[in-house]
Every structure is written in structure tokens, then in C-alpha cells.
Scaffold this active site. Structure first.
Site, PDB file in Angstrom:
ATOM      1  N   GLY A 713     -30.168  24.381 -11.245  1.00 31.24           N
ATOM      2  CA  GLY A 713     -30.971  25.074 -10.255  1.00 31.24           C
ATOM      3  C   GLY A 713     -32.167  25.715 -10.908  1.00 31.24           C
ATOM      4  O   GLY A 713     -32.233  25.834 -12.131  1.00 31.24           O
ATOM      5  N   GLY A 715     -35.422  28.789 -10.261  1.00 30.39           N
ATOM      6  CA  GLY A 715     -35.933  29.877  -9.449  1.00 30.39           C
ATOM      7  C   GLY A 715     -37.111  30.506 -10.149  1.00 30.39           C
ATOM      8  O   GLY A 715     -37.572  29.992 -11.175  1.00 30.39           O
ATOM      9  N   GLY A 718     -36.550  31.366 -13.840  1.00 31.73           N
ATOM     10  CA  GLY A 718     -36.355  30.329 -14.845  1.00 31.73           C
ATOM     11  C   GLY A 718     -35.430  29.262 -14.290  1.00 31.73           C
ATOM     12  O   GLY A 718     -35.528  28.902 -13.119  1.00 31.73           O
ATOM     13  N   ALA A 719     -34.502  28.776 -15.098  1.00 30.53           N
ATOM     14  CA  ALA A 719     -33.670  27.669 -14.646  1.00 30.53           C
ATOM     15  C   ALA A 719     -32.233  27.837 -15.134  1.00 30.53           C
ATOM     16  O   ALA A 719     -31.974  28.543 -16.107  1.00 30.53           O
ATOM     17  CB  ALA A 719     -34.235  26.358 -15.170  1.00 30.53           C
ATOM     18  N   VAL A 720     -31.308  27.185 -14.437  1.00 36.82           N
ATOM     19  CA  VAL A 720     -29.904  27.234 -14.829  1.00 36.82           C
ATOM     20  C   VAL A 720     -29.454  25.824 -15.221  1.00 36.82           C
ATOM     21  O   VAL A 720     -29.735  24.865 -14.509  1.00 36.82           O
ATOM     22  CB  VAL A 720     -29.015  27.759 -13.680  1.00 36.82           C
ATOM     23  CG1 VAL A 720     -27.574  27.817 -14.121  1.00 36.82           C
ATOM     24  CG2 VAL A 720     -29.481  29.124 -13.231  1.00 36.82           C
ATOM     25  N   LYS A 735     -28.268  30.397 -17.928  1.00 38.48           N
ATOM     26  CA  LYS A 735     -29.453  30.767 -17.164  1.00 38.48           C
ATOM     27  C   LYS A 735     -30.555  31.092 -18.154  1.00 38.48           C
ATOM     28  O   LYS A 735     -30.460  32.074 -18.885  1.00 38.48           O
ATOM     29  CB  LYS A 735     -29.117  31.977 -16.297  1.00 38.48           C
ATOM     30  CG  LYS A 735     -30.252  32.486 -15.463  1.00 38.48           C
ATOM     31  CD  LYS A 735     -29.689  33.521 -14.499  1.00 38.48           C
ATOM     32  CE  LYS A 735     -30.798  34.168 -13.685  1.00 38.48           C
ATOM     33  NZ  LYS A 735     -30.224  35.147 -12.757  1.00 38.48           N
ATOM     34  N   ASP A 841     -30.214  40.889  -3.594  1.00 41.68           N
ATOM     35  CA  ASP A 841     -30.654  39.518  -3.302  1.00 41.68           C
ATOM     36  C   ASP A 841     -29.472  38.655  -2.856  1.00 41.68           C
ATOM     37  O   ASP A 841     -29.246  37.573  -3.377  1.00 41.68           O
ATOM     38  CB  ASP A 841     -31.342  38.921  -4.537  1.00 41.68           C
ATOM     39  CG  ASP A 841     -32.229  37.735  -4.172  1.00 41.68           C
ATOM     40  OD1 ASP A 841     -32.477  37.530  -2.965  1.00 41.68           O
ATOM     41  OD2 ASP A 841     -32.664  37.020  -5.088  1.00 41.68           O
TER      42      ASP A 841
END
Ligand SMILES: *[C@@H]1O[C@H](CO)[C@@H](O)[C@H](O)[C@H]1NC(C)=O
Ligand SMILES: *[C@@H]1O[C@H](CO)[C@@H](O)[C@H](O)[C@H]1NC(C)=O
Length: 985
Positions: A713, A715, A718-720, A735, A841
Site C-alpha cells: 500500500g 500513502g 510513504g509505502a508499506v 512501513k 484517522d
């Protein structure tokens, strides 16, 4: 005389004959033995490794043509022919290779080189050893393939090559020729391919260990014909298939396993990909002692007929999908009471639900290990659990077990490890726990326990780790609990404990890590030394007293704790000066003094020189310190001022030597700058020191260079990525923060800080943090989480696939369970954490799903820790105000500038719940103008609910029976929907 000589004469011819033959035979033996000696010396030279270590095998010396080699260490010769028949050198530190000359020892019957460091190939010349009966090369580092030549060793009875680095396939010939083999162990190598059916020709085999390799495919059904097999270990491979009920093992192994493997005692199927049910027919294996099928995907129920397997000692079904509920599936517990030798029953991490049957207390008193955790088990711990007097380890962690901890638990005097954390247990901690004097670990964190900590726990002289945190315990801390002699870890944080701490620092000295934060402790920090103890107190490394009501000053006595590494006393009522001796405490790495009433000068050395590991915020009276702290300079004291004045008046007299002064100044300036520069270079990147437990390279390798294929994923942060940590063989989620953004560091810190503080079944578990420099020399920050195999809720609510089916959508029940999990987590964050944590969130993409589809709330990148006392927000440095959260889920009042609050999270939760049951995202195109998800849902109440319900829920209902389903939804949906709508209003 005559007769005697004639007799001798008569005897002469045979003697002569004998002599003649001896003359011809002896040289043959001598020559053969010289061959053995050459081979042994070649063996020694190769086996002693690159260093040619002379200290190895000192008795092995060339002796010419003598017969001495039979006395060499580890060598055994035949009595008659003096040839080498056995070479046995286990654990002799051999580091080299195995010489092919070994094949010249043609009389060898036994070769045992286990537990050395031998590497390289297994020489194919071993195939010449036709007399070899026993070959043990286990626990070395042999590589290469299994030589097919081994199959020429036709006398072999015992072949053990486990724990090496062999790869390739099992040669088919092995099974065809080694038909006498009784024991074959190839476990713990890197062997691949399928298991050859030819192994079934080894009809004398009683032990077959093939576990921990990378074999694939089904188990050959022919193996079922090895009638004498007593241990079959296939764990940790990629084997598949099913054990079909009443039919066959793995779909291909015969169904009459009971008759064909009557003697099997041990079945290891762990760590494979088996599925299907555990067959009833296993109950016919009357010799079965161990049944281990952990880490597979077996489903269905445990057959109660297993109770017929009278010899059963161990039943381990850890991590499968075996289930039970209040109607069916628990009968096995009652039946297993017939297994009078049962020692080990582990059913953790399955799909057991419903009430734990009381008959669990009727299991055999031989039971040593009982694991029931990570299931949805409810009900109570039976009050007669004390019957199980043999128990050494009991775990019911992460379950919904409720009620009280029975007093009879005090009868389990062999108990070593007791884990009952993350449950709904309530009531008092029974004082009888103090009878469990063998107890090493007691973990009751995150339950609903109340009342005092029983003083009797002070009797637990073997206690190493005691965790009672996150309960509602009150009263004072019994002094004997603080003095437990073997304490490594004592966590009593986040309770309602009150009263003073002991006055002697020495009282804390036994404990290595002591956590008392989040209580109502008052009085002073211990400030006295017991007179007769001199020197430094050792032991205490971490002391956490954060968030209590401790007053007075920080005592100098703390400096006598020689090994103190971390000291946290934030959010108390401490006053006075910071003891300057703390700067000399070289062990001290972290110090948090924030939000107290401390005054005066901040020291500059030691831990005070590194502002990243020091927290002093919220102490208005502090001054000085290193420039990095940006504190006001300390006001000069009168005496100092006077001195200055004096020196001013002396200026004139000194003017004659001013040149000298200037020189000194210049020199010291240069020196100071140099020192400062050096110091700056020594500054370690902050987080690196705190968290670096997994290296950048491990993450780089584990994600295949952060490849697209491993991307889970993305966002704004950054990224996972999915990452396999090779050294542990575990899969984790990483992450990676986009460090080009200034917000990122804050996000990283916020997430670390939050996750460090929380522990709950329904919150994502952080494994570690990584803060480092990547191969391009840029800052690299990452968090490592447990891997969530089922992805996030968003993908389930809005599947990308065009074909919707039961497998990529959620049933109503699943949605309800997920909703309950999320609410549990939120309840914990808001109401049980002190201070409360606001997630900020909440949205479906931040809800992650485990293998069994329970939910974990994740992504704490913008969360806030709410200070209870000030009803204020704990601001991280450089925090900016601005909308927190995601459009569609964020509470409207945030847009109007309101500060974040728990109510904001509840709003997001409400929106998310509506989304979960309608399948519509709040940002769906259909919502515009005054129509939003909330209004849309409200309009459908009460009569048209079924019109707005996510249609994919229907796929999970019996025959899509809408009428039945409609009433079901109205039955337990309607009132909750009303509540939902109220929550989001
Ligand atoms: C082993 O035997 C072979 C063939 O008989 C011979 O050539 C070789 O030299 C022998 N090796 C040693 C070390 O004795
Ligand atoms: C347990 O043993 C009793 C007495 O021998 C017997 O009646 C019962 O059927 C057995 N239960 C199981 C499941 O084997």
C-alpha cells in the site's frame, strides 16, 4: 621320545602349511593397513581445515608400517584383520572437508562425524563402503547434493544427515537399494522436489524424518505401506493435501492408516499446507503418542474419538482453523480425560469459540502444558482448575475468558509460566497465587482485575517477569513484591496504585526493569541508602515513574544506581534542582524529566549533552544546559557578580600581560571549537540508537529491494511493503516513511510513541523500528509490523475484482465481529489508556485483518496522546494545526478549527460502520449537496434498511433467502443502526 618326535613330525606338514600361508597373508594385511593409514592421514589433513591445526587429533601420527593406528583417537580396528572398522569423532571441532580418501577405508562399518564444522560435498567415494551400517554426518555444514552413490552402501541401517545444507532432490535409488535402512533422517536441510515413492521399499524403516526442508507435492501413498514406521516427521515443508475423514491421509495415503501403520507413535505434520479435517481414523492408531499438526490449515473439529488413543502424550494443533462453538466441537476435551498420559495440549490460535467446557479440569493430572490462547473462547476458568496439579504452563491469552481467577489455581504448585493477559478476567488477584513458588513468569496485563496486589506474591522467589499492568489494581505496592529476588521485569504500570514508594533506593535494586507509570503513587523518590551497603547498586536498568503524583526533589541517591540506563519521571510534581551527579552517571542513556516543577541549571555533560535522549519540557524554572536546549541562560548569583566586578578592577593591572591572556584565549578557543566539532561528529542519529534492531539491509533484502511486487500500500507518509526476514524466516510488514517530507519524521515519532505505549489484542503490533541511512546515503525510517495476511478492510468492502463471491466479500457476521474489534480497540485507546490516545484517522484502509478475519487498528501516524489532567493536547515539537484525518471520515468540527478529541474518533467510527454495512464510501460519487452517507442511511430507517444494505452480504446467506435475511437484519441490526446514526450526528 621317539613317539613324541614322530608326533612332531606328523604335525609338521600342517604347521608348515600354516606358516606358508601366514607368510603370504600377513604382507597383504600390512599393505591394506598401510592403505588405511594413508587414508586416515588424508582424512586428517582435509578435516583439520585451512589452518592445519596441529592440536587436532594429536595421537594420529604416521607410524611407518607399525600397527599403532588402531590406538588412534576415534579409530577402532577389527580384532583379527586390524583394518579400520569404525571412525567416530563427534564434536571434535573439525572445520575442513571430508576427504574422498574415506572411501579407501573399505572395512568401515561405522562413521560418526556429527556436530563438527565440516563443509563441502559428501564425497561420492562413500559408495565404496559396502560394509557401512551407520553413517552420521548430522550437524555439520555439508553442502552439495545427496550423492546417489550412497545407495551402494547396501548394509546401511542408520543414515543421519540432518542439519546440514544439502540441496537437490532425494535420489530415487536410495529407496530402491537401501532396503535394510531402519532410520533415515534428512531433516533440516534445503532438500527440494517431491518425496520419492521408492522410500516405501525401505520396509524396515521405523523412523523417517524429513522435516524442515522444502519438499513439495503430495505425500506418496506408498509410504503408508511401511508398517513398522513409528515416527513420521514431515513438518516445515511445502507439502500439501488433505487428511480426509475416514478415507485417506493426504488424499492419497490409504484410509486404513490405522491398520497399515499400526505402530506409528509419532506423527509430525507441522508447518505444511495441509487442509481438510483431522480424520476420525487417526483414533485407530493405538500406539500414537505425539500428534503434531501445528501451522497448517486443518479445519473442522477435533474428533472426540481421539480419547481412545490411550497413549497420547502430546496433541499440538497450534495455528490451524479448527473450530468449536457452544453447540459442537468441544466434546474432545471431555474425551481426552481418558488419555491418562496426556502431557501437552495446545490448541492456541484456532477458531475455537463458545464457552470453555468445565471438563477441562478433568484432564489427566500428568498434563504439563495447556495452551488455549488466541481463540474466541468465552466462559470461565473452571473453579476446580486446581485439579491439574501437573501443570507447568497455562496460557489463555487473547481470549474472551471472563469471571475471576479461581482460588484453586494456588494448588498448581508446579506452575512455571502463567499467561492470562488480554482477557476479560475481573475481580481480585487470588492471594493463593503466592503458593506457586516455581512461578517464573506471571502475565496478567490488560485484564479487568481490581483490588490490591496480594502481599503473598512476594513469596514467589523464582519470579522473573511479573506483569500486572493495565488493570484496575489499587492500594499500595507490597514491599516484598518490589524485593522479589529474581526479578528481571516488573510492570505494575497503568493501575490505580497509590501510597508512597519505599524510602531505600536499595529496595529497587533486585529488579532490572521497573515500570510503575500511570498510577497514583505519591511521596518521594527513594533517597536513602541502606547504611551497610557500599558501592554502586547494580541491577536496576530502567525505572519508569511517569504520570504519578510523586513530589519532592530528585535525590542524589539515584546516582548510586551504577547500571541505570533509562529514567523516566515525567508528569509528576517533582521540584528542586536536577542533581548534577546525573551527568556523571555514564550508564544513563535516556532521561525524561518533563512536566514537573524542576528549577535551576541543567547540567551539560553526560546524558544532558544529547538533546534527543533528554526531555525537560514543561519545567518553567530550568535554565542553562547545552545551547541545543535553547533555554535561557541562568541568572548570575551574587557571589559570581562580585567576582566579575573584582576582575574588572584588576583589568588595568593585568593589561601588561594582556598579550598573554589573548594567547591563552586563542588557544582555548581553538581547543573548544575542536572539541565541539568532535562532539557533533559523535552525535548518533537519534532514532538509530533508540530503535535499530533490524538493519536497513535486512529490510532491503527481505523486500527484494523494496520491489513493486512486495508493495502492499501507499500513502502520503510513504509505502508499506511485505518483507521476509530471512534470518528468522518470518513475514512482516514494513512501513517505509518518505523522508523527503518534513511531516514524516513527526509521523514516525508519533507512531513509535503511540505504539510503544499500547498493547491490545485489536491494535496492530509493532515489532521494531528501523532508523538508518539507505544505500544512497539518505535518511531511512521504517516501522516493522506484524504482517496482516488478509489486507485491509477497504479492499474487502470495495473489492477490485469484477467478480464478487463469498471469498472476496464479507458476511454480516464477519462485519459485526470486525466492528466489535474496532470498538474494543477504540474503547481501549480512549478509556483505558492513561492518558487517552486519539487515533485521528479511522477509516477502512487503516483497519487490517488477520488470517482469521479479526481486525487490528493500525496507522497511528497522526495520532495524539491526550493529557487527562490538562485536557490538552501533548504537542510534539513543531506540531502544526491543520486538518487531521481523511476527507469523508474526519469530524466536521475539525474543519472549524476545534482541537482533536475522542468524539472526533467516534464520528469517524460511525461513518466507517455505516460504510461497512452499506458498502458505500462516504466519498462515493452519489453523495453531493446535502445528501451524505449519514443522511442516506437515515432516510432508509426504519423500513427500507434492506434496500441500502451492501448487497454482497446476501451472497453469504443461505440460498439468498431475502425474507429470512431481512428479519435477521432487523432482529439485530435495527437498534444498532439507530445507535450508529446517533453517534454520527
Ligand atoms: C585411495 O585409493 C586409491 C585407489 O585405490 C588410490 O589411488 C589413492 O591414492 C588412495 N588414497 C589414499 C589417500 O590412500
Ligand atoms: C473413556 O473411557 C470410558 C471408560 O473406559 C468409556 O466408557 C468412554 O467411552 C471412553 N471415552 C472415549 C471417548 O473413549
Amino acid at each position: 621320545m621317539t613317539t613324541r618326535s614322530s608326533a612332531s613330525l606328523l604335525l609338521l606338514p600342517p604347521l608348515l602349511l600354516l606358516y606358508a600361508s601366514a607368510v603370504s597373508i600377513v604382507p597383504a594385511f600390512v599393505a591394506a593397513q598401510a592403505g588405511d593409514e594413508a587414508a586416515l592421514l588424508a582424512f586428517k589433513a582435509a578435516a583439520s581445515g585451512a589452518g592445519h591445526d596441529d592440536s587436532l587429533l594429536p595421537s594420529w601420527n604416521s607410524s611407518g608400517a607399525g600397527g599403532d593406528l588402531c590406538t588412534w583417537e576415534g579409530v577402532r580396528c577389527g580384532a583379527r584383520h586390524r583394518r579400520v572398522v569404525a571412525l567416530s569423532l563427534p564434536s571434535r571441532g573439525l572445520t575442513g572437508t571430508l576427504s574422498p580418501a574415506i572411501g579407501n577405508l573399505t572395512f568401515l562399518r561405522e562413521l560418526n562425524l556429527t556436530s563438527n564444522w565440516l563443509h563441502g560435498d559428501i564425497p561420492a567415494t562413500i559408495g565404496r563402503l559396502v560394509r557401512l551400517q551407520m553413517l552420521d554426518l548430522s550437524y555439520n555444514t555439508f553442502g552439495g547434493v545427496l550423492p546417489a552413490n550412497l545407495s551402494f552402501c547396501v548394509s546401511m541401517l542408520f543414515l543421519r544427515l540432518s542439519s546440514n545444507r544439502l540441496h537437490g532432490r532425494i535420489p530415487v535409488e536410495l529407496g530402491n537399494r537401501l532396503t535394510n535402512l531402519q532410520r533415515l533422517s534428512l531433516a533440516k536441510n534445503n532438500l527440494t522436489g517431491d518425496i520419492p515413492a521408492s522410500l516405501a521399499n525401505m520396509s524396515s524403516l521405523y523412523y523417517l524424518g524429513l522435516g524442515a526442508n522444502q519438499f513439495e507435492g503430495p505425500i506418496p501413498p506408498e509410504l503408508g505401506s511401511i508398517g513398522g514406521l513409528r515416527l513420521l516427521s514431515l513438518d516445515a515443508n511445502n507439502l500439501s493435501g488433505t487428511i480426509q475423514v475416514g478415507n485417506s491421509l493426504s488424499g492419497t495415503i490409504p484410509s486404513d492408516i490405522g491398520e497399515r501403520l499400526p505402530n506409528i507413535e509419532i506423527l509430525h505434520y507441522s508447518n505444511n499446507q495441509f487442509s481438510g479435517a483431522i480424520p476420525d481414523s487417526l483414533s485407530n492408531l493405538s500406539s500414537l503418542r505425539n500428534l503434531e499438526i501445528a501451522w497448517n490449515s486443518f479445519s473442522g473439529h477435533i474428533p472426540p474419538t481421539l480419547g481412545r488413543v490411550k497413549n497420547l502424550i502430546k496433541l499440538n494443533i497450534l495455528r490451524n482453523r479448527i473450530e468449536a462453538d457452544d453447540r459442537v466441537g468441544w466434546e474432545f476435551i471431555t474425551a481426552l480425560a481418558n488419555c491418562t498420559q496426556l502431557q501437552y495440549l495446545v490448541i492456541d490460535s484456532n477458531l475455537f469459540s463458545g464457552k470453555l467446557p468445565g471438563s477441562v479440569a478433568n484432564l489427566s493430572t500428568t498434563l504439563r502444558y495447556l495452551g488455549l490462547g488466541e481463540n474466541r473462547i468465552s466462559g470461565f476458568i473452571p473453579s476446580n482448575i486446581g485439579n491439574l496439579v501437573g501443570l507447568e504452563k497455562l496460557g489463555m491469552v487473547n481470549t474472551s475468558i471472563s469471571g475471576v481467577i479461581p482460588e484453586s489455581i494456588g494448588q498448581l504448585e508446579n506452575m512455571v509460566q502463567l499467561g492470562l493477559y488480554n482477557t476479560r478476567l475481573s475481580g481480585l488477584i487470588p492471594p493463593t497465587l503466592g503458593n506457586l513458588t516455581q512461578l517464573y513468569e506471571l502475565d496478567l496485563h490488560n485484564d479487568y482485575l481490581e483490588g490490591p496486589i496480594p502481599a503473598s506474591l512476594g513469596n514467589l522467589k523464582n519470579m522473573f517477569a511479573l506483569d500486572l499492568s493495565w488493570n484496575r489494581l489499587n492500594g499500595s505496592i507490597p514491599i516484598d513484591v518490589l524485593k522479589l529476588p529474581a526479578s528481571g521485569y516488573l510492570d505494575l504500570s497503568h493501575n490505580l496504585l497509590s501510597g508512597p514508594l519505599p524510602t531505600e533506593v536499595d529496595s529497587l535494586a533486585n529488579i532490572n526493569e521497573l515500570f510503575l507509570s500511570g498510577n497514583q503513587l505519591s511521596g518521594n523518590i527513594p533517597d536513602r541508602r541502606i547504611p551497610q551497603t557500599l558501592g554502586n547498586i547494580k541491577g536496576l536498568a530502567i525505572l519508569n515513574l511517569t504520570m504519578n503524583k510523586i513530589s519532592g526533589s530528585i535525590p542524589d541517591a539515584l546516582c548510586s544506581i551504577g547500571g541505570l540506563q533509562e529514567l523516566y519521571v515525567a508528569y509528576n510534581n517533582l521540584s528542586g534542582l536536577i542533581p548534577t551527579c546525573l551527568q556523571n552517571l555514564t550508564s544513563l542513556l535516556k532521561l525524561d524529566l518533563s512536566f514537573n516543577d524542576l528549577q535551576g541549571a541543567v547540567p551539560k555533560k553526560g546524558v544532558f549533552g544529547n538533546e534527543t535522549n533528554l526531555s525537560i519540557d514543561g519545567n518553567d524554572g530550568l535554565c542553562g544546559g547545552t545551547p541545543l536546549l535553547h533555554l535561557a541562560a541562568c541568572p548570575m548569583f551574587a557571589a559570581e557578580r562580585k567576582k566579575r566586578h573584582l576582575s574588572a578592577s584588576l583589568k588595568i593591572t593585568l593589561i601588561s600581560i594582556s598579550s598573554l591572556v589573548i594567547l591563552v584565549l586563542v588557544v582555548s578557543l581553538v581547543w573548544l571549537t575542536h572539541k565541539k566539532l568532535r562532539k557533533r561528529n559523535e552525535l548518533v542519529p537519534p532514532a538509530a540508537e533508540q530503535y535499530e534492531r533490524v538493519s536497513y539491509h535486512a529490510l532491503l533484502n527481505g523486500t527484494n529491494g523494496f520491489s513493486e511486487a512486495n508493495l502492499l500500500g501507499q500513502g502520503s507518509y510513504g509505502a508499506v511493503y511485505k518483507c521476509t526476514l530471512h534470518y528468522q524466516g518470518t513475514t512482516v510488514a514494513v512501513k517505509v516513511f518518505n523522508t523527503q517530507q518534513s511531516r514524516t519524521t513527526r509521523s514516525f515519532v508519533a507512531e513509535c510513541e503511540t505504539l510503544r505505549r499500547v498493547r491490545h489484542r485489536c491494535l496492530i503490533k509493532i515489532i521494531t523500528c528501523c532508523s538508518s541511512i539507505n544505500h544512497q546515503g539518505q535518511e531511512f525510517k521504517a516501522l516493522v509490523f506484524e504482517f496482516m495476511p488478509k489486507g485491509n478492510l477497504n479492499n474487502w468492502l470495495h473489492p477490485e475484482s469484477d467478480t464478487l463471491s463469498q471469498t472476496n466479500t464479507l458476511s454480516l457476521e464477519q462485519r459485526l465481529h470486525i466492528a466489535v474489534d474496532i470498538m474494543d480497540a477504540l474503547d481501549y485507546l480512549h478509556n483505558l489508556c492513561q492518558p487517552a490516545i486519539i487515533h485521528c484517522d479511522l477509516k477502512p484502509s487503516n483497519i487490517l485483518l488477520t488470517e482469521d478475519m479479526s481486525a487490528r487498528v493500525g496507522d497511528f501516524g497522526i495520532s495524539k496522546i491526550l493529557l487527562e489532567s490538562a485536557s490538552d493536547i501533548l504537542q510534539y515539537p513543531n506540531s502544526t494545526t491543520g486538518i487531521r484525518g481523511t476527507i469523508g471520515y474526519v469530524a466536521p468540527e475539525y474543519g472549524e478549527g476545534s482541537s482533536v478529541s475522542t468524539q472526533g474518533d467516534v464520528y469517524s467510527l460511525g461513518i466507517m460502520l455505516l460504510e461497512m454495512f452499506t458498502g458505500r464510501s462516504p466519498t462515493d460519487e452519489m453523495f453531493s449537496g446535502s445528501l451524505d452517507l449519514h443522511k442516506f442511511s437515515e432516510n432508509a430507517l426504519p423500513d427500507r434498511i434492506w434496500e441500502i444494505v451492501d448487497p454482497t452480504i446476501w451472497m453469504h446467506t443461505d440460498g439468498y433467502n431475502s425474507k429470512k435475511w431481512n428479519s435477521k437484519l432487523l432482529g439485530f441490526g435495527c437498534c444498532s443502526w439507530n445507535i450508529l446514526l446517533q453517534e454520527t450526528t
